[in-house]
Motif scaffolding. Sequence first.
Motif, mmCIF file in Angstrom:
data_model
loop_
_atom_site.group_PDB
_atom_site.id
_atom_site.type_symbol
_atom_site.label_atom_id
_atom_site.label_comp_id
_atom_site.label_asym_id
_atom_site.label_seq_id
_atom_site.Cartn_x
_atom_site.Cartn_y
_atom_site.Cartn_z
ATOM 1 N N THR A 326 81.363 17.216 52.350
ATOM 2 C CA THR A 326 81.591 18.557 51.795
ATOM 3 C C THR A 326 82.574 18.553 50.626
ATOM 4 O O THR A 326 83.039 19.619 50.219
ATOM 5 N N TYR A 327 82.887 17.393 50.082
ATOM 6 C CA TYR A 327 83.883 17.326 48.998
ATOM 7 C C TYR A 327 83.475 18.189 47.808
ATOM 8 O O TYR A 327 84.284 18.943 47.258
ATOM 9 N N SER A 328 82.201 18.093 47.387
ATOM 10 C CA SER A 328 81.744 18.864 46.223
ATOM 11 C C SER A 328 81.861 20.359 46.476
ATOM 12 O O SER A 328 82.225 21.131 45.574
ATOM 13 N N CYS A 329 81.571 20.780 47.698
ATOM 14 C CA CYS A 329 81.682 22.195 48.066
ATOM 15 C C CYS A 329 83.131 22.660 47.980
ATOM 16 O O CYS A 329 83.440 23.745 47.469
ATOM 17 N N ARG A 330 84.043 21.825 48.454
ATOM 18 C CA ARG A 330 85.475 22.163 48.441
ATOM 19 C C ARG A 330 85.996 22.249 47.003
ATOM 20 O O ARG A 330 86.795 23.136 46.681
ATOM 21 N N VAL A 334 88.174 25.262 44.994
ATOM 22 C CA VAL A 334 89.530 25.142 44.439
ATOM 23 C C VAL A 334 89.529 25.229 42.913
ATOM 24 O O VAL A 334 90.496 25.698 42.314
ATOM 25 N N VAL A 335 88.444 24.775 42.274
ATOM 26 C CA VAL A 335 88.385 24.813 40.811
ATOM 27 C C VAL A 335 87.814 26.140 40.320
ATOM 28 O O VAL A 335 88.363 26.772 39.418
ATOM 29 N N SER A 338 89.680 29.483 42.753
ATOM 30 C CA SER A 338 91.147 29.563 42.771
ATOM 31 C C SER A 338 91.650 30.390 43.955
ATOM 32 O O SER A 338 92.376 31.380 43.797
ATOM 33 N N LEU A 339 91.253 30.001 45.162
ATOM 34 C CA LEU A 339 91.650 30.718 46.369
ATOM 35 C C LEU A 339 93.143 30.555 46.632
ATOM 36 O O LEU A 339 93.755 29.563 46.230
ATOM 37 N N GLN A 340 93.716 31.517 47.338
ATOM 38 C CA GLN A 340 95.097 31.393 47.787
ATOM 39 C C GLN A 340 95.184 30.286 48.837
ATOM 40 O O GLN A 340 94.236 30.025 49.584
ATOM 41 N N VAL A 341 96.345 29.642 48.921
ATOM 42 C CA VAL A 341 96.505 28.507 49.823
ATOM 43 C C VAL A 341 96.275 28.919 51.277
ATOM 44 O O VAL A 341 95.623 28.202 52.043
ATOM 45 N N ALA A 342 96.771 30.101 51.662
ATOM 46 C CA ALA A 342 96.607 30.555 53.044
ATOM 47 C C ALA A 342 95.125 30.735 53.386
ATOM 48 O O ALA A 342 94.665 30.338 54.466
ATOM 49 N N GLU A 343 94.362 31.313 52.455
ATOM 50 C CA GLU A 343 92.927 31.504 52.680
ATOM 51 C C GLU A 343 92.198 30.168 52.713
ATOM 52 O O GLU A 343 91.311 29.954 53.545
ATOM 53 N N PHE A 344 92.582 29.269 51.820
ATOM 54 C CA PHE A 344 91.938 27.959 51.770
ATOM 55 C C PHE A 344 92.230 27.155 53.042
ATOM 56 O O PHE A 344 91.374 26.436 53.543
ATOM 57 N N LYS A 345 93.430 27.335 53.580
ATOM 58 C CA LYS A 345 93.795 26.627 54.818
ATOM 59 C C LYS A 345 92.953 27.115 55.984
ATOM 60 O O LYS A 345 92.604 26.334 56.883
ATOM 61 N N GLU A 346 92.605 28.395 55.988
ATOM 62 C CA GLU A 346 91.736 28.922 57.037
ATOM 63 C C GLU A 346 90.322 28.365 56.922
ATOM 64 O O GLU A 346 89.661 28.093 57.921
ATOM 65 N N ARG A 347 89.858 28.187 55.700
ATOM 66 C CA ARG A 347 88.496 27.704 55.494
ATOM 67 C C ARG A 347 88.387 26.194 55.693
ATOM 68 O O ARG A 347 87.352 25.690 56.115
ATOM 69 N N TRP A 348 89.449 25.461 55.371
ATOM 70 C CA TRP A 348 89.410 23.999 55.454
ATOM 71 C C TRP A 348 90.639 23.472 56.195
ATOM 72 O O TRP A 348 91.477 22.770 55.615
ATOM 73 N N PRO A 349 90.801 23.786 57.455
ATOM 74 C CA PRO A 349 92.015 23.359 58.177
ATOM 75 C C PRO A 349 92.163 21.841 58.277
ATOM 76 O O PRO A 349 93.276 21.330 58.340
ATOM 77 N N ALA A 350 91.042 21.119 58.279
ATOM 78 C CA ALA A 350 91.109 19.656 58.424
ATOM 79 C C ALA A 350 91.782 18.989 57.229
ATOM 80 O O ALA A 350 92.323 17.883 57.359
ATOM 81 N N ALA A 497 94.444 17.882 45.625
ATOM 82 C CA ALA A 497 93.508 18.436 46.604
ATOM 83 C C ALA A 497 93.287 19.924 46.399
ATOM 84 O O ALA A 497 92.182 20.429 46.615
ATOM 85 N N LEU A 498 94.329 20.647 45.953
ATOM 86 C CA LEU A 498 94.246 22.094 45.762
ATOM 87 C C LEU A 498 94.155 22.484 44.297
ATOM 88 O O LEU A 498 94.188 23.679 43.971
ATOM 89 N N ASN A 499 94.059 21.500 43.408
ATOM 90 C CA ASN A 499 93.953 21.742 41.958
ATOM 91 C C ASN A 499 95.103 22.614 41.459
ATOM 92 O O ASN A 499 94.913 23.606 40.755
ATOM 93 N N LEU A 500 96.324 22.227 41.828
ATOM 94 C CA LEU A 500 97.513 22.989 41.455
ATOM 95 C C LEU A 500 98.177 22.403 40.219
ATOM 96 O O LEU A 500 98.158 21.183 40.006
ATOM 97 N N ASP A 501 98.769 23.267 39.418
ATOM 98 C CA ASP A 501 99.594 22.798 38.302
ATOM 99 C C ASP A 501 100.923 22.291 38.848
ATOM 100 O O ASP A 501 101.396 22.745 39.899
ATOM 101 N N TYR A 502 101.531 21.370 38.103
ATOM 102 C CA TYR A 502 102.862 20.922 38.496
ATOM 103 C C TYR A 502 103.855 22.064 38.294
ATOM 104 O O TYR A 502 103.719 22.865 37.353
#
Length: 540
Positions: A326-330, A334-335, A338-350, A497-502
């Motif tokens: 599911t890497y391509s789906c994830r 994220v790209v 641009s989901l919020q981290v809390a929402e993304f954690k619910e969708r992809w807890p692993a 992993a989350l496509n975040l800026d530094y």
Amino acid sequence: MGGHIKNGGKYLHHVQVFASLAETQQAMRFRVVIDHDVKKITFQNGIPSSVEDLIKVFKQAFSITTDIGLQYKDTDFDDFFTLTSTSDLKDKDTLKVLHVPPGIIMTTVPQKHSHDSSDVSSVDERLSVDSQDNLIPCPPVTERQNQWPAVFPIPTFSYNTEMALRQGNEKFLKDGTPLTSPSVKSDILERLAEAMFSYTAYPNDPQRAAVAQALIEKHPCLREPGSFNGCYGWQQSLKYKCANYRCKLKAHGNPELLINTLKHKQEGDRKPAKNIKKPRKSEVNYLPPHPAGETDETLESVRLELIAASKTNDSGQTINDMMSRTYSCRRREVVGQSLQVAEFKERWPALFDPEQINEEFRRCNTIPLESTFICHLDKHMPKFLELFSSKGGAVGQRMKSVLIELIKDPKASLEKKRDVTLRCLIEYMGESVQDLISDYHRTPECEVHEDLKSQSMRIYICQQPDAMGIIIDGTPVLTGLGNMTRACCLLFGLTYALNLDYPPKLAKTFEVFQRLFVGLDTLQPKPSSKYINLKNKLLS
């Protein structure tokens, strides 16, 4: 004895046959060039009879998942030729592995092992490979398998072009006459654009310059007489050819390119040069297509299975297989969303597990995270501590207050030395430790989480009770980490992993993590002056 004399003719015949078999089945060793790596392979009982079987052996021995071809170095011409028959090979020959350029989608699906006797699954019994790389598990199959090479391998062109280049090189060496055939140039540019896309969709100026330089070094007849470096015209031509090549692939639905089309942009961003989504931290697999045979619907069902597996503590291998699938789906989430981290954690807890952060980094960049990060940190640590100890001024004073821990404890553990080194590194780069690390004493972890709700990115360290974790956008994403070095490493991995800026206030520190500790983005232009100064001192 008498029996041997009586059947001497037959005995001699058998001896000759066995001798012949021994000769044909003798061990053969080859020097193998793979991109910029040089390895050795030994066939203990002779080589396969066909080139196809030999390629299968090479792919398994060197963990190559993409299509490849083989060339051998001819001693008469001192050049590489396409291998068409294994009978052309001799012991200690040099073989070159060529990655067959992908058309549009380079993903493959896992293949079931066959028990056919012709299968190369018994390759371990037939050969030995002098490489420690084979001890590392092969990364999950993604669109691209290699980072941009240190020396760009110029591909083999069409037969006509190769013949023209050979004649052109001979003529150039004799009288200095360059080759100026439009058809040859067109074929070269097309093939180079394909090869460059197999590493990155958006090559930058230094990368194009490296390709042009490698081209004229291999084929001197292509050197431009009026150019200041002999290849500036090639650099410019590659710029436009790569853009044209992207347009062709865009028509076939490549997601890495489609995301930047106007109709896929949001209302306020529908301008060609606005909010371009492309690798900015040297990601190799920034936005790959789905694996062959997969759709949004099938991958969504896998995602739901993954959530259930995470709750039931399913086996790590099962979770890892589903995460790879599911890497391509994830990445599209994220790209593109641009989901919020809390929402993304619910969708992809692993994903929010140290092991999966390491695996996600490997999927994204083809290299392991923690082992690479710590290896380079340890390598440079003695020089780091020497630089930090000699630093003067206010920065030097702040670092000395941290280094005092090592002075008081000469037998400090390696973990302690790493933590002190990283704290001093942040100060040395002109940034503040407090912008990355929050230290607490006798504070419950739940209170720390509440206190850091407004922080966008922070590592917290608690003492009495001991606790350590990572906060992103006010959400605790990792807890129970053992030491600060690991926390810094995993936080760096999460930015990919989350496509975040530094974080702007820590950009130079993260630049060191990226460039020096994991070796990414070596050709990205304009490194900061702080980083250049640090690297020069480390190498002096």
